[in-house]
Design a protein around this motif. Structure first.
Motif, PDB file in Angstrom:
ATOM      1  N   GLY A 187       7.983 -10.281 -10.415  1.00 29.61           N
ATOM      2  CA  GLY A 187       8.332 -11.338  -9.653  1.00 29.61           C
ATOM      3  C   GLY A 187       7.498 -11.502  -8.170  1.00 29.61           C
ATOM      4  O   GLY A 187       7.411 -10.593  -7.440  1.00 29.61           O
ATOM      5  N   ARG A 188       6.805 -12.623  -8.229  1.00 27.32           N
ATOM      6  CA  ARG A 188       6.066 -12.961  -7.035  1.00 27.32           C
ATOM      7  C   ARG A 188       6.737 -12.818  -5.672  1.00 27.32           C
ATOM      8  O   ARG A 188       6.211 -12.029  -4.882  1.00 27.32           O
ATOM      9  CB  ARG A 188       5.216 -14.338  -6.972  1.00 27.32           C
ATOM     10  N   ASP A 189       7.869 -13.144  -5.619  1.00 25.30           N
ATOM     11  CA  ASP A 189       8.730 -13.250  -4.230  1.00 25.30           C
ATOM     12  C   ASP A 189       9.167 -11.850  -4.111  1.00 25.30           C
ATOM     13  O   ASP A 189       8.950 -11.382  -2.717  1.00 25.30           O
ATOM     14  CB  ASP A 189       9.947 -14.477  -4.343  1.00 25.30           C
ATOM     15  N   ASN A 190       9.579 -11.326  -5.122  1.00 21.26           N
ATOM     16  CA  ASN A 190       9.956  -9.842  -4.896  1.00 21.26           C
ATOM     17  C   ASN A 190       8.797  -9.079  -4.428  1.00 21.26           C
ATOM     18  O   ASN A 190       8.883  -8.087  -3.361  1.00 21.26           O
ATOM     19  CB  ASN A 190      10.283  -9.222  -6.161  1.00 21.26           C
ATOM     20  N   VAL A 191       7.622  -9.015  -4.988  1.00 22.79           N
ATOM     21  CA  VAL A 191       6.419  -8.400  -4.708  1.00 22.79           C
ATOM     22  C   VAL A 191       5.930  -8.961  -3.285  1.00 22.79           C
ATOM     23  O   VAL A 191       5.749  -7.509  -2.420  1.00 22.79           O
ATOM     24  CB  VAL A 191       5.307  -8.453  -5.733  1.00 22.79           C
ATOM     25  N   LEU A 192       5.860  -9.949  -2.925  1.00 27.40           N
ATOM     26  CA  LEU A 192       5.313 -10.526  -1.462  1.00 27.40           C
ATOM     27  C   LEU A 192       6.291  -9.876  -0.421  1.00 27.40           C
ATOM     28  O   LEU A 192       5.822  -9.624   0.674  1.00 27.40           O
ATOM     29  CB  LEU A 192       5.091 -11.839  -1.419  1.00 27.40           C
ATOM     30  N   ALA A 193       7.519  -9.743  -0.681  1.00 24.29           N
ATOM     31  CA  ALA A 193       8.571  -9.431   0.091  1.00 24.29           C
ATOM     32  C   ALA A 193       8.429  -8.045   0.522  1.00 24.29           C
ATOM     33  O   ALA A 193       8.551  -7.354   1.443  1.00 24.29           O
ATOM     34  CB  ALA A 193      10.165  -9.746  -0.219  1.00 24.29           C
ATOM     35  N   ALA A 194       8.259  -7.021  -0.681  1.00 25.35           N
ATOM     36  CA  ALA A 194       7.957  -5.878  -0.622  1.00 25.35           C
ATOM     37  C   ALA A 194       6.783  -5.387   0.114  1.00 25.35           C
ATOM     38  O   ALA A 194       6.792  -4.304   0.945  1.00 25.35           O
ATOM     39  CB  ALA A 194       8.045  -5.202  -2.094  1.00 25.35           C
ATOM     40  N   TYR A 195       5.872  -6.046  -0.157  1.00 26.35           N
ATOM     41  CA  TYR A 195       4.767  -6.029   0.561  1.00 26.35           C
ATOM     42  C   TYR A 195       4.762  -5.987   2.311  1.00 26.35           C
ATOM     43  O   TYR A 195       4.036  -5.231   2.786  1.00 26.35           O
ATOM     44  CB  TYR A 195       3.369  -6.685   0.074  1.00 26.35           C
ATOM     45  N   ALA A 196       5.396  -7.316   2.481  1.00 23.86           N
ATOM     46  CA  ALA A 196       5.632  -7.389   3.755  1.00 23.86           C
ATOM     47  C   ALA A 196       6.452  -6.201   4.738  1.00 23.86           C
ATOM     48  O   ALA A 196       6.186  -5.822   5.499  1.00 23.86           O
ATOM     49  CB  ALA A 196       6.407  -8.784   4.084  1.00 23.86           C
ATOM     50  N   HIS A 197       7.403  -5.987   3.808  1.00 17.73           N
ATOM     51  CA  HIS A 197       8.341  -4.539   4.164  1.00 17.73           C
ATOM     52  C   HIS A 197       7.324  -3.426   4.381  1.00 17.73           C
ATOM     53  O   HIS A 197       7.235  -2.794   5.570  1.00 17.73           O
ATOM     54  CB  HIS A 197       9.244  -4.199   3.380  1.00 17.73           C
TER      55      HIS A 197
END
Length: 340
Positions: free
Chosen positions: A312-322
Motif C-alpha cells: 500500500g502506497r500510504d503505508n510505505v510512504l509513512a514507513a519511509y518518513a519514519h
C-alpha cells in the motif's frame, strides 16, 4: 498514475556511501502491510521474526566488474558500462563520452581494443579484437559498478561487499542489494530456526537505475533482464505453503522473478527461463510472494512502486518518513525492511 505520487524527501546524508563492517549489523524496519504498523529492529533479529517452514528466496546472480575506463582512438575519454556479455568476444554496453562513437569506431581500454559493431538506442554492441576474451578484459580493467548515488570510486573491498555470499552465476551489473545483509552466521541462525532457502537467478541490468519518464507510468515499460526459476524452487515454495510457511522474497529482483514465473504459468508458480520486463504497480496482484525483505528505494522509482503495490502506497510512504526521521541508512549499502 504519476511517478510523483511516489515521491518522498530523501536527504543526501541518508544515502549510505559505504557498507557497515559487518553485513548483519544493519537496522531492520518491520512493516505490517495490513495495519501499517512499524517496528524498529535489527537484521540479527530476523530469525525471531520468521517461522519454521518459511522459505527465503535469494537471487544467486553474481555481479561482474562491469565498469571500464578507456579512450577513443582520437584521445577522448570513454566510460564503458557493460550491460550483457553476448559471447566470448562480444558485449553490449552503455558508453559515456563527449561525443557518441560512430560505427566501427575504436575504443581502447589498456592494451585491449574494442570496435563499435552496432547501436540500438542507448546500447552499443562492441567486438573485442585479438585473442583475449571479454572475461579477460573485465579481469584486467573492470571496476565494480557501484550505483550512481554512491559518490566515490569503487575500492578493492567493494569486490567482496557488493556481492552476496551465495553469488554463483555471472551476469549482473548491479547487485541484488537486499541480499548483502546476510552472512554465514545469520544464515546458520535462520537454518536453526527451521527456515529454508531457495534460489532464483535474475541478472540485474544497469536499467535498474533508469528514471521513469513523465506521464502515466502505466504506459511505460522496464528494461529486459534475464531470468531463471527452476522446478526445484517451485517445489520448495509449494512445500513451504503446505507446511504453513511463507514464501519470502529477498529483494525486488526475487519478487519480479517469482511473479514473472507465476504469470507465465497461469498465475501459479512454475518453472520459467527467459526475459522479464514485469513492472509491478499498485493495483497489481501478487501470486507467488507472501512477504518481502528489501532495502529502501529511491523516490519516484519503479522499485518503490513495486513495494507500494505489495504493502500500500500510504503505508510505505509513512514507513519511509519514519525511517528518514529515525536515521535509517538508505539505498544499496543501507538498512533493510521486512514487509509482511
Amino acid at each position: 498514475m504519476d511517478k510523483r505520487d511516489f515521491d518522498y524527501v530523501l536527504p543526501e546524508a541518508s544515502i549510505a556511501q559505504a557498507p557497515l563492517a559487518e553485513r548483519r549489523a544493519s537496522r531492520l524496519l518491520a512493516l505490517d502491510r495490513q495495519s501499517g504498523a512499524v517496528d524498529d529492529r535489527r537484521v540479527v533479529d530476523l530469525p525471531a521474526l520468521l517461522d519454521p517452514h518459511d522459505l527465503l528466496v535469494f537471487n544467486d546472480t553474481r555481479v561482474l566488474a562491469a565498469r571500464m575506463h578507456g579512450h577513443k582512438a582520437t584521445g577522448g575519454a570513454v566510460e564503458v558500462m557493460l550491460e550483457r556479455i553476448l559471447d566470448s568476444r562480444r558485449l553490449t554496453a552503455k558508453i559515456r563520452a563527449n561525443k557518441p562513437p560512430r560505427a566501427e569506431a575504436e575504443i581502447r581500454i589498456g592494451d585491449y581494443r574494442l570496435s563499435v559493431a552496432a547501436r540500438h538506442g542507448e546500447l552499443y554492441t562492441l567486438a573485442l579484437d585479438g585473442d583475449a576474451s571479454v572475461h579477460d578484459l573485465l579481469d584486467a580493467h573492470g571496476h565494480m559498478p557501484l550505483p550512481p548515488y554512491i559518490r566515490r570510486p569503487d575500492e578493492i573491498t567493494d569486490r567482496e561487499r557488493y556481492q552476496t555470499v551465495w553469488a554463483r552465476h555471472d551476469g549482473a551489473v548491479a547487485a541484488p542489494t537486499a541480499g548483502l545483509h546476510f552472512d554465514e552466521v545469520l544464515l546458520d541462525a535462520l537454518a536453526a530456526r527451521g527456515v529454508n532457502f531457495g534460489y532464483v537467478t535474475l541478472h540485474v541490468g544497469s536499467g535498474t537505475y533508469q528514471r521513469l519518464r513523465e506521464g502515466d507510468v502505466r504506459q511505460q515499460t522496464l528494461h529486459a533482464e534475464r531470468l531463471q526459476v527452476d522446478a526445484l524452487l517451485c517445489e520448495q515454495a509449494a512445500a513451504a505453503r503446505a507446511a504453513g510457511g511463507r514464501v519470502i522474497a529477498v529483494g525486488t529482483t526475487a519478487v519480479r522473478s517469482l511473479e514473472t514465473a507465476a504469470r507465465a504459468n497461469g498465475d501459479q508458480l512454475g518453472p520459467y527461463q527467459g526475459e522479464t520486463q514485469l513492472f509491478l504497480k499498485p493495483g497489481d496482484t501478487f501470486h507467488a510472494v507472501d512477504a518481502i525483505f528489501t532495502n529502501f528505494h529511491e523516490p519516484q522509482s519503479s522499485l518503490l512502486m513495486l513495494i507500494s503495490a505489495f504493502a500500500g502506497r500510504d503505508n510505505v510512504l509513512a514507513a519511509y518518513a519514519h525511517a528518514v526521521e529515525a536515521g535509517y541508512r538508505f539505498l544499496s549499502y543501507g538498512d533493510a525492511m521486512l514487509i509482511r
